[in-house]
Write a protein that holds these residues in place. Structure first.
Motif, short mmCIF file in Angstrom:
data_model
loop_
_atom_site.label_atom_id
_atom_site.label_comp_id
_atom_site.label_asym_id
_atom_site.label_seq_id
_atom_site.Cartn_x
_atom_site.Cartn_y
_atom_site.Cartn_z
N GLU A 396 0.67 -1.29 0.16
CA GLU A 396 0.28 -0.05 0.31
C GLU A 396 1.10 1.65 -0.10
O GLU A 396 2.34 1.28 0.39
CB GLU A 396 -1.14 0.08 0.92
N ILE A 397 0.15 2.32 -0.39
CA ILE A 397 0.32 4.07 -0.10
C ILE A 397 -0.30 4.24 0.92
O ILE A 397 -1.75 3.85 1.33
CB ILE A 397 0.31 4.68 -1.57
N LEU A 398 0.56 4.37 2.12
CA LEU A 398 -0.05 4.81 3.35
C LEU A 398 0.43 6.75 3.33
O LEU A 398 1.18 6.78 3.56
CB LEU A 398 0.49 4.00 4.76
N GLY A 399 -0.40 7.56 3.30
CA GLY A 399 -0.63 9.12 3.44
C GLY A 399 -0.28 9.21 5.03
O GLY A 399 -1.26 9.04 5.23
N LEU A 400 0.63 10.43 4.77
CA LEU A 400 0.40 10.83 5.98
C LEU A 400 -0.04 12.79 5.99
O LEU A 400 0.85 12.65 5.23
CB LEU A 400 1.60 10.32 6.57
N MET A 401 -0.72 12.78 6.41
CA MET A 401 -1.31 14.24 6.36
C MET A 401 -1.25 15.00 7.55
O MET A 401 -1.61 14.25 9.04
CB MET A 401 -2.72 14.26 5.30
N GLY A 402 -1.41 16.18 7.77
CA GLY A 402 -1.57 16.90 9.04
C GLY A 402 -1.06 18.64 9.23
O GLY A 402 -0.11 18.36 8.25
N PRO A 403 -1.51 19.58 9.24
CA PRO A 403 -0.93 20.67 9.23
C PRO A 403 0.20 21.00 9.53
O PRO A 403 0.97 20.09 10.04
CB PRO A 403 -2.14 21.81 10.09
N ASN A 404 0.53 22.22 9.29
CA ASN A 404 2.49 22.52 9.63
C ASN A 404 2.54 22.44 11.23
O ASN A 404 1.86 22.79 11.61
CB ASN A 404 3.22 24.51 9.33
N GLY A 405 3.76 21.12 11.77
CA GLY A 405 3.82 21.36 12.67
C GLY A 405 3.13 20.34 13.59
O GLY A 405 3.17 20.11 14.57
N ALA A 406 2.74 19.05 12.71
CA ALA A 406 2.36 18.18 12.96
C ALA A 406 2.53 17.47 13.23
O ALA A 406 2.28 16.19 14.78
CB ALA A 406 0.47 18.13 12.37
N GLY A 407 3.92 17.39 13.14
CA GLY A 407 4.73 16.21 14.00
C GLY A 407 5.35 15.45 12.58
O GLY A 407 5.72 13.98 12.52
N LYS A 408 4.88 15.84 11.19
CA LYS A 408 5.32 14.82 10.21
C LYS A 408 6.32 13.88 10.09
O LYS A 408 7.21 12.76 9.77
CB LYS A 408 4.64 14.67 9.17
N SER A 409 7.76 15.44 10.25
CA SER A 409 8.71 15.15 9.72
C SER A 409 9.55 14.15 10.78
O SER A 409 10.31 13.37 10.93
CB SER A 409 9.16 16.43 9.36
#
Ligand code: ADP
Ligand code: MG
Length: 619
Positions: A396-409
């Motif tokens: 699968e391709i799992l998308g990770l989203m969230g506003p800036n500063g959400a902690g994605k990186s």
């Protein structure tokens, strides 16, 4: 027809400078006016070897060493003590019969200087900048002061005399010309071996560390080991050079090695061109001959310290006019022939699927492969990740989203071992990987790209790709120095693989370009291709479409889908909602370090919390 003739003639043209150099080096004793100048030439060779050794540290790996001469001292005293103190004084051998001891001394000096390199290298692995400089300087001084004060062993300030000259059997090689040729042989061996090591996974690892240590580590390179190896290799070269120097001079005392010599050798490297192959050669030759000429000047005769003053002045002026040093020719980091621009006829290229997942994969689609459980990360008082749990499934391709500063990186850094989680567990294919260094995570099969593109800018695209193949190309330094054919074969295979992946990523025609010359879109694609070079089973992409225009983004989407179809699972962080929604099989939404929603794109789109947190804040 014409292209092959011009290729042949350009290859011949490229052979001219080394051929001229070889002839000049061989004829130097005949061409130079008198023995004094032959001695100067031999001394220049000693400095060439020293500067080339230091260049491994300073130029290739980006580690400062202000006490490099210490390794030279270790080598010179090793042979002097072994030969004169032990075999002549203690065991009563006739010095004239000891020519066979020379190779023994060489090995002993190589080992002892290498050990000294490891001893100074080890504590400096964690030190950086100023601390590293001070530590190496202090170590160099310790060795020098010991050589002055351990009188029983080193003869103190008198030194050790009557070191036997070079020789074979009863033939003594004492004339300046004979000495010159012996030292020339040493330099040729060192330079040939060095060229082999530089154009190997070892040399690429060194340069990768200099260029971007974090990325080097995420390519599977154990960066601390390679830094230590740089110290050991540089030190070994200096140690061997010390042995030749002692037998050439036939005596050594502490005056042969001053504190100043450390700075002189460093200046030669910088003057000639740090991080280039010929820089140390050019810098050392020019300086030693200049110094010998300047000795006749009255101003220098009255004030000998002016000689070094001149060097300092030249270095300063050069740094302003030509900061890279005299030689600007880039280091060649692979000797394998680069594949032709177009696919060679008659060669069947393996399909890209075989390159991307070479091992048959037994995990059934839909099985969780990466399980994140309660992962948190705090920076001081700031909670970047609270308690995040989700899983990535096979295929699968799992998308990770969230506003800036959400902690994605931050989450991506934790998954790839760049940052340690403060709590929680990460399991990859049944094994815990939280707590592993990022190079080990890479070797297990998790590759990544970075939010801001991080290529090795000073390398070509293909060299960048070869760094990605580090784990399967790596081997023993002596094997690379000897240029064993097996490695050459492996490297050609990796180059072919790199060619296929670059073609697949749509940047095949840029393979021989320097990374820094690429367009932004091409940089992103090369970074993805380089990550694929590690043969990952999961690829983590951090905002790969950032800064791309619409059509570039659309093409990137199809590349990402193609990678998944070829067998690599993907975690995709993306700011571009359309891209994320169109390619992801499932989406996890982060906000303030917590998962606030997950599911298919349609489910996530309808989730009120997502609308509020993400779209609300973004609109
Ligand atoms: P995103 O990628 O979702 O935009 P990040 O993961 O980059 O968010 O950042 C999440 C939060 O953690 C931000 O508030 C950021 O300032 C903070 N943060 C990230 N890395 C560090 C760090 N190395 N030191 C301190 N704070 C950090
Ligand atoms: Mg980010």
């Amino acid at each position: 027809m014409t292209t092959s003739t011009s290729a042949t003639s350009s290859r011949l043209l490229r052979l001219i400078p080394p051929a001229v150099l070889a002839i000049v080096a061989l004829l130097a004793p005949v061409l130079l006016p008198g023995d004094r100048w032959v001695r100067v030439a031999a001394l220049a060779l000693i400095y060439i070897a020293l500067a080339s050794g230091l260049n491994i540290l300073v130029g290739l790996t980006g580690l400062l060493d202000l006490g490099f001469i210490a390794f030279f001292i270790v080598g010179a005293y090793t042979t002097a003590i072994l030969t004169v103190r032990l075999f002549v004084d203690q065991l009563g051998f006739d010095p004239d019969s000891l020519w066979w001891l020379f190779p023994v001394s060489l090995v002993a000096a190589l080992l002892l200087a290498g050990i000294a390199g490891a001893i100074i290298g080890y504590p400096t692995l964690r030190a950086r900048g100023d601390y590293l400089a001070i530590m190496t300087l202090a170590f160099g001084e310790i060795v020098r002061i010991v050589s002055i004060n351990w009188i029983d062993l080193t003869g103190g300030s008198v030194g050790i005399r009557n070191i036997p000259p070079f020789g074979v059997g009863s033939v003594e090689l004492v004339s300046p010309a004979a000495n010159y040729y012996v030292v020339l042989a040493m330099v040729v061996v060192i330079l040939v071996a060095l060229a082999g090591v530089v154009a190997s996974p070892v040399g690429r690892a060194w340069v990768a560390i200099r260029e971007d240590e974090l990325v080097a580590s995420s390519m599977g390179i154990r960066t601390r080991r390679y830094k230590l190896l740089a110290y050991v290799c540089g030190a070994s070269i200096a140690g061997v050079t010390g042995v030749f120097f002692a037998h050439m001079q036939q005596f050594i005392n502490p005056d042969s090695f001053t504190l100043e010599d450390n700075f002189i050798v460093l200046s030669l490297v910088i003057l000639g061109g740090a991080g280039t192959y010929w820089g140390p050669v050019v810098g050392a030759t020019l300086w030693i001959f200049f110094q010998a000429i300047a000795r006749d000047w009255t101003i220098v005769q009255e004030h000998p310290e002016f000689r070094t003053g001149f060097l300092a002045l030249i270095v300063i002026v050069l740094m302003i006019l030509r900061p890279g040093g005299i030689v600007s020719r880039r280091l060649k980091l692979t000797r394998g022939s680069t594949p032709a621009e177009t696919k060679p006829e008659g060669v069947i290229m393996p399909p890209v699927e075989n390159v991307i997942t070479p091992a048959a994969d037994s995990v059934a689609p839909g099985t969780p492969v990466l399980v994140v459980d309660g992962v948190g990360r705090t920076f001081g008082g700031l909670t970047a990740l609270g308690s995040v749990s989700f899983e990535v499934r096979r295929g699968e391709i799992l998308g990770l989203m969230g506003p800036n500063g959400a902690g994605k990186s931050t989450l991506l850094n934790v998954l790839s071992g760049v940052t340690k989680p403060s709590r929680g567990t990460i399991t990859f294919r049944g094994e815990r990987i939280d707590g592993l260094e990022s190079d080990r995570v890479s070797v297990r099969g998790i590759a990544r790209t970075f939010q801001t593109v991080r290529l090795f800018w000073d390398m070509t695209v293909l060299e960048n790709m070869l760094v990605g193949a580090h784990e399967r190309l790596r081997g023993w330094v002596p094997a690379f120095a000897l240029r064993l054919p097996r490695h050459r074969h492996d490297e050609s295979a990796a180059l072919a693989e790199a060619g296929i992946l670059l073609e697949f990523a749509g940047v095949g025609e840029r393979r021989n370009d320097r990374a820094s010359s690429l367009s932004y879109d091409a940089q992103r694609r090369v970074e993805i291709a380089r990550a694929l070079m590690t043969r990952p089973s999961i690829l983590l992409l951090d905002e790969p479409a950032a800064g791309m225009n619409e059509s570039e983004t659309r093409e990137l989407a199809s590349l990402i889908t193609a990678i998944r179809d070829a067998g690599t699972d993907i975690v995709l962080i993306e700011h571009d909602m359309d891209l994320l929604m169109s390619v992801s099989d499932r989406i996890v939404v982060l906000d303030h370090g917590e998962v606030i929603a997950s599911g298919t794109p349609d489910e996530v789109r309808r989730e009120p919390a997502v609308l509020e947190a993400y779209l609300g804040s973004d609109a």
